[in-house]
Design a protein around this motif. Structure first.
Motif: not given
Length: 337
Positions: A54-58, A85-92, A99-104, A108-115
């Motif tokens: 839900l966070s990438p949807v928001v 925006a979701n790519i920038f969100f994860v980078l933020g 957040e750590g680099l590994i999880c980020a 990123i691919p999942m968040f960008a598409l779901v967003g």
């Protein structure tokens, strides 16, 4: 929501106005991430489905809503603006160190598409109804509500294995020695593994030891990571299998993301096994790793884990091939399965 004239709204005349919707989406996501800072297994943990889905949807919905306040946007905008925006969100989340680099890198691919789905949904609401603001409030409230109750839902688990084989021009005894006495591992020997490229500390050594209670192999890595592999099956120069044993200080704070730490709530490599089969003057080395993923999004986490572990196995096989053949290099023959 009626279409605004091209010159309507304050966002059209303010500097950098085209970036304001993205900034609003990123800020909304970061605020949610700060809320979802609970420990693994507790309420409001960042690996909960209510946050991951839900966070990438928001983020996408806020991005499109703010943009539509200025002027009507295209369907392409509804997709691509939330994607970015979701790519920038994860980078933020990296910049504010939540957040750590590994999880980020992994998410990123999942968040960008779901967003983008969230952006398209909000675009449809803006075009078809007069309820964009109530819809946005509802989307914002949904993860906050679900994050408090999701702990009562069992987390699904998947247990799979990855295995590969390589023919090495060396005797089983020589390879066996390298497996049990891998010292002074150099970055150039293993850094082709994506595990290490995305932030897992490099290994330093893997050395077998015998004690009165059990046979173990001690693994040491960068950032003071250390753990033991306990022998559960042993056939000299032919086969060995270990399970993993972790101490309280095996993974110092900040050495690994909490979400991907071995033996943790969400991920583990449960066992590792090597088998050596003589093939004429060469030896067939077979490696198998059993692993577990326990997340609300195993459909995504499992294939990612499989890819990373398969790549890691390939690097391990080349590592043992190089060290075993170093005194008499010959052309390698390999096969994967």
């Amino acid at each position: 929501m009626t279409e605004a004239p091209p010159d309507a709204g304050p966002l059209r005349v303010l500097p950098y106005s085209r970036w304001w919707p993205l900034a609003a989406g990123v800020l909304a996501g970061l605020l949610l991430r700060l809320v979802f800072s609970g420990k693994p297994g507790n309420a409001y943990a960042a690996m909960m489905g209510s946050f991951i889905y839900l966070s990438p949807v928001v983020v996408g919905a806020v991005t499109v809503y703010v943009a539509e306040k200025a002027s009507r946007r295209s369907w392409a905008y509804y997709f691509w603006a939330p994607f970015v925006a979701n790519i920038f969100f994860v980078l933020g989340t990296l910049l504010i160190m939540v957040e750590g680099l590994i999880c980020a890198v992994v998410i990123i691919p999942m968040f960008a598409l779901v967003g983008s789905i969230g952006g398209l949904t909000m675009g449809l609401v803006c075009r078809a109804t007069n309820w964009p603001r109530p819809t946005l409030y509802g989307l914002w409230a949904l993860p906050l509500i679900l994050g408090a109750v999701e702990t009562h839902i069992p987390v699904p688990q998947r247990e799979h294995a990855v295995e590969q084989t390589m023919l090495i021009q060396a005797t089983p005894e020589r390879i066996w020695q390298e497996i049990h006495d891998a010292r002074a591992i150099q970055p150039g020997e293993v850094d082709a593994a994506w595990f290490f490229r995305i932030g897992v500390p490099l290994p330093h050594a893997g050395i077998s030891q015998t004690s009165p209670s059990d046979n173990i192999r001690v693994i040491t890595m960068g950032k003071d990571i250390h753990f033991e592999q306990v022998v559960t099956d042993w056939q000299e120069n032919r086969h060995v299998r270990w399970t993993h044993r972790y101490a309280a200080d095996s993974f110092p704070k900040y050495a690994l993301d909490d979400h991907v730490v071995l033996g943790g709530h969400y991920f583990d490599i449960t066992s590792t096994a090597y088998s050596l089969t003589p093939r004429g003057n060469a030896t067939e080395l077979h490696v198998r790793m059993d692993y577990r993923v326990s997340t609300p999004f195993n459909w995504y986490a499992d294939p990612v884990s499989k890819f990373l572990l398969t790549n890691f196995e390939s690097v391990l096989l080349r590592f043992y091939q190089h060290r075993s053949e170093v005194s008499h290099p010959m052309q390698q023959t390999g096969k994967n399965r």
